[in-house]
Structure formats: structure tokens, C-alpha cells
Design a protein around this motif. Structure first.
Motif, PDB file in Angstrom:
ATOM      1  N   SER A  17      47.268  25.478  -9.632  1.00  0.00           N
ATOM      2  CA  SER A  17      47.500  26.218 -10.875  1.00  0.00           C
ATOM      3  C   SER A  17      46.812  27.574 -10.853  1.00  0.00           C
ATOM      4  O   SER A  17      47.359  28.574 -11.332  1.00  0.00           O
ATOM      5  N   LEU A  18      45.617  27.652 -10.265  1.00  0.00           N
ATOM      6  CA  LEU A  18      44.907  28.928 -10.190  1.00  0.00           C
ATOM      7  C   LEU A  18      45.580  29.849  -9.184  1.00  0.00           C
ATOM      8  O   LEU A  18      45.686  31.065  -9.428  1.00  0.00           O
ATOM      9  N   MET A  53      39.232  34.501 -10.651  1.00  0.00           N
ATOM     10  CA  MET A  53      40.196  35.463 -11.170  1.00  0.00           C
ATOM     11  C   MET A  53      39.600  36.868 -11.190  1.00  0.00           C
ATOM     12  O   MET A  53      40.265  37.858 -10.844  1.00  0.00           O
ATOM     13  N   GLN A 111      48.699  29.972  -8.595  1.00  0.00           N
ATOM     14  CA  GLN A 111      49.874  30.499  -9.291  1.00  0.00           C
ATOM     15  C   GLN A 111      49.477  31.561 -10.306  1.00  0.00           C
ATOM     16  O   GLN A 111      50.121  32.619 -10.403  1.00  0.00           O
ATOM     17  N   ASP A 112      48.408  31.321 -11.062  1.00  0.00           N
ATOM     18  CA  ASP A 112      47.960  32.286 -12.078  1.00  0.00           C
ATOM     19  C   ASP A 112      47.583  33.621 -11.432  1.00  0.00           C
ATOM     20  O   ASP A 112      47.938  34.689 -11.944  1.00  0.00           O
ATOM     21  N   ILE A 113      46.848  33.557 -10.334  1.00  0.00           N
ATOM     22  CA  ILE A 113      46.433  34.791  -9.663  1.00  0.00           C
ATOM     23  C   ILE A 113      47.648  35.519  -9.114  1.00  0.00           C
ATOM     24  O   ILE A 113      47.767  36.751  -9.240  1.00  0.00           O
ATOM     25  N   THR A 114      48.574  34.784  -8.525  1.00  0.00           N
ATOM     26  CA  THR A 114      49.781  35.392  -7.963  1.00  0.00           C
ATOM     27  C   THR A 114      50.577  36.108  -9.047  1.00  0.00           C
ATOM     28  O   THR A 114      51.075  37.227  -8.834  1.00  0.00           O
ATOM     29  N   GLU A 115      50.692  35.495 -10.195  1.00  0.00           N
ATOM     30  CA  GLU A 115      51.443  36.101 -11.292  1.00  0.00           C
ATOM     31  C   GLU A 115      50.700  37.278 -11.917  1.00  0.00           C
ATOM     32  O   GLU A 115      51.315  38.204 -12.454  1.00  0.00           O
ATOM     33  N   CYS A 116      49.375  37.266 -11.818  1.00  0.00           N
ATOM     34  CA  CYS A 116      48.550  38.306 -12.431  1.00  0.00           C
ATOM     35  C   CYS A 116      48.498  39.577 -11.588  1.00  0.00           C
ATOM     36  O   CYS A 116      48.446  40.681 -12.132  1.00  0.00           O
ATOM     37  N   GLN A 153      37.535  31.436 -13.884  1.00  0.00           N
ATOM     38  CA  GLN A 153      37.371  32.803 -14.359  1.00  0.00           C
ATOM     39  C   GLN A 153      36.684  33.677 -13.310  1.00  0.00           C
ATOM     40  O   GLN A 153      37.053  34.830 -13.107  1.00  0.00           O
ATOM     41  N   ASP A 184      52.938  28.523  -4.700  1.00  0.00           N
ATOM     42  CA  ASP A 184      53.412  29.625  -5.542  1.00  0.00           C
ATOM     43  C   ASP A 184      52.920  30.988  -5.088  1.00  0.00           C
ATOM     44  O   ASP A 184      53.249  32.002  -5.707  1.00  0.00           O
TER      45      ASP A 184
END
Length: 272
Positions: free
Chosen positions: A191-192, A169, A194-199, A166, A212
């Protein structure tokens, strides 16, 4: 514009527009010959403060100065025709205040001719990034493992695992909201990354943050295998130049000691 003026095909704006498109190829460079090689293959060439460790033998990036970054920035710019050149702001050159950061960032751009600067930090650097961008300085962010804060982080450890995700992010969102055109994600769980890239709506450049991201960067000496005894987990070696160089040096030394070099081919005769 003269015929010899380089035409730069990549700008901070065009890099931003590459979000979600073909991955951005990025490498560090510190000298003119290496910059020429990187320019042919890369979208972004970073004059990293890693120069302190790679070329100057420093134990970390903390001893790198503005003068060093300007010297190597100028050298790299002499070798670049098309890639976007970004220069790292060294430790102590931007943390004190936004005004200090602008003073040093504007000097880096003016004296090197580079197109953007990179600085480390997330939430705590939001005001500084916004201050620079508002005054015409394109900024690339850098979060996750931030080498300039290695003493605070307790070493070169993976960041953003479990509940720490968190925090990372929030750093990513802060850098984007401040107006950075791209952001480096260093040493994060895949995984993080990828999450940041998508966000985010800005491109992410990964270094040990998984496949990713919108692009990848490595220290060029690492991927060329110029360091024989050090290889981070996230580095893939595409060559082993240290081994090749050692063999070449040994062959040269042997030839000299046996008087096999220089031979007739490499010597000058008398004039007729």
C-alpha cells in the motif's frame, strides 16, 4: 561517431518520461556476459553494491569499495548496447559531504562510462542529490530498506509500516525535490509503494514494494536461482541454475574419474 560506438536508447531523461507507462524492467549485473543477457531484456541495468555479497562473499554491502564498483562497472558497460547503466555509490563514498559525493560520483561515471549513479537515503541526502544533479550527475534515489544502513535499521526489516509510513513518504518527496530521475523503493508494504508511486512525478522502481510501482528490480543471481539456500520473500525464481550447475559439475567429475572425458571427439590426433 564510429560504426562500433554503442547507441544507447535509454537515458535518465527517457526513463523519467516512462512514468506511468509500460513498467520498467531492471536487473543487476556485475560481469560482461551477464550484462549482455540483461541488456537484451532490460531497460535499466544496475551495477549494484550487492556485488560484494553476490560475487565476493562479503557478509553485507558495507565492505564494497570504489575500486570494486569501477571494476565491475567497466565490465558491465562492455556488455551493454541499449539499456541505461546505473552504478551504485558504495558506503562511505558520499555521506561525508556533497563535495565528497561529487568527487566520487564523477569518478564513477568517467571511469566506467555509465550514465547515472544510485545512492541511498532520503531527507538526509536531499542536499547531496541536488548538489550532484546541479553539476550534471544523474541520480537514482533509494529509500525504504537501505542496505548500507542495515546496522542502524536493525537488520533487513520491512520499512514504512503503520506510523513509520510518513517518514518514508517524506524521504520519497525529498529525493524527488532534489532532482533524482527515479527512485528505488525497497521492502515496503504494498500500500505504501502504491501511495508513493501515485504521489511522485518520477518513476518508482520496486524491490519488495508491490506491483504498483513504475518498474521492478531484482538481484539477477536471486531470480536465476544461483543461491540455493537463500530466497527473500519478494524474490520470484525464474530458474534454478544452482541445481543445474551442481548436476553438470557432478557429471563432469564422474566422466573425468571414469576416463570418459576427454573422449575421441574432444581430443586431437597426430598430423598426417
Amino acid at each position: 561517431m564510429s560504426a562500433s560506438t554503442p547507441i544507447r536508447t535509454l537515458t535518465p531523461a527517457s526513463v523519467l518520461a516512462r512514468k506511468g507507462q509500460t513498467p520498467l524492467v531492471c536487473l543487476t549485473a556485475y560481469t560482461t556476459p551477464i550484462a549482455r543477457l540483461a541488456d537484451a531484456a532490460c531497460d535499466i541495468v544496475l551495477v549494484g553494491d550487492s556485488v560484494g555479497m553476490v560475487l565476493h562473499g562479503l557478509p553485507s554491502t558495507l565492505g564494497v569499495t570504489m575500486e570494486m564498483m569501477i571494476l565491475h562497472g567497466k565490465a558491465v558497460m562492455r556488455g551493454i548496447q541499449k539499456a541505461l547503466c546505473v552504478v551504485d555509490m558504495p558506503f562511505g563514498s558520499y555521506e561525508e559531504s556533497p563535495a565528497q559525493a561529487f568527487r566520487n560520483a564523477s569518478r564513477l561515471l568517467a571511469e566506467t562510462g555509465a550514465s547515472a549513479v544510485k545512492l541511498e537515503g532520503g531527507v538526509q541526502m536531499k542536499e547531496t542529490i541536488a548538489f550532484l544533479v546541479a553539476r550534471g550527475v544523474p541520480v537514482m534515489g533509494h529509500i525504504g530498506l537501505t542496505p548500507q544502513a542495515v546496522n542502524v535499521l536493525g537488520g533487513y526489516k520491512v520499512q514504512g509500516r503503520n506510523e513509520d509510513a510518513q517518514r518514508v513518504m517524506e524521504d520519497a518527496r525529498a529525493v524527488e525535490e532534489a532532482g533524482a530521475f527515479a527512485i528505488v523503493l525497497e521492502k515496503l508494504p504494498r500500500s505504501l509503494g502504491q501511495d508513493i508511486t501515485e504521489c511522485l512525478a518520477i518513476p518508482t522502481i520496486g524491490i519488495g514494494a508491490g506491483p504498483d510501482c513504475d518498474g521492478q528490480i531484482l538481484v539477477i543471481d536471486d531470480m536465476l536461482g544461483l543461491f540455493a539456500d537463500f530466497k527473500p520473500k519478494f524474490v520470484k525464481r525464474y530458474a534454478t541454475l544452482a541445481d543445474d550447475a551442481a548436476k553438470a559439475l557432478a557429471a563432469y567429475a564422474d566422466d573425468v574419474r571414469q576416463r570418459a572425458f576427454p573422449d575421441a571427439e574432444h581430443s586431437f590426433g597426430d598430423k598426417p
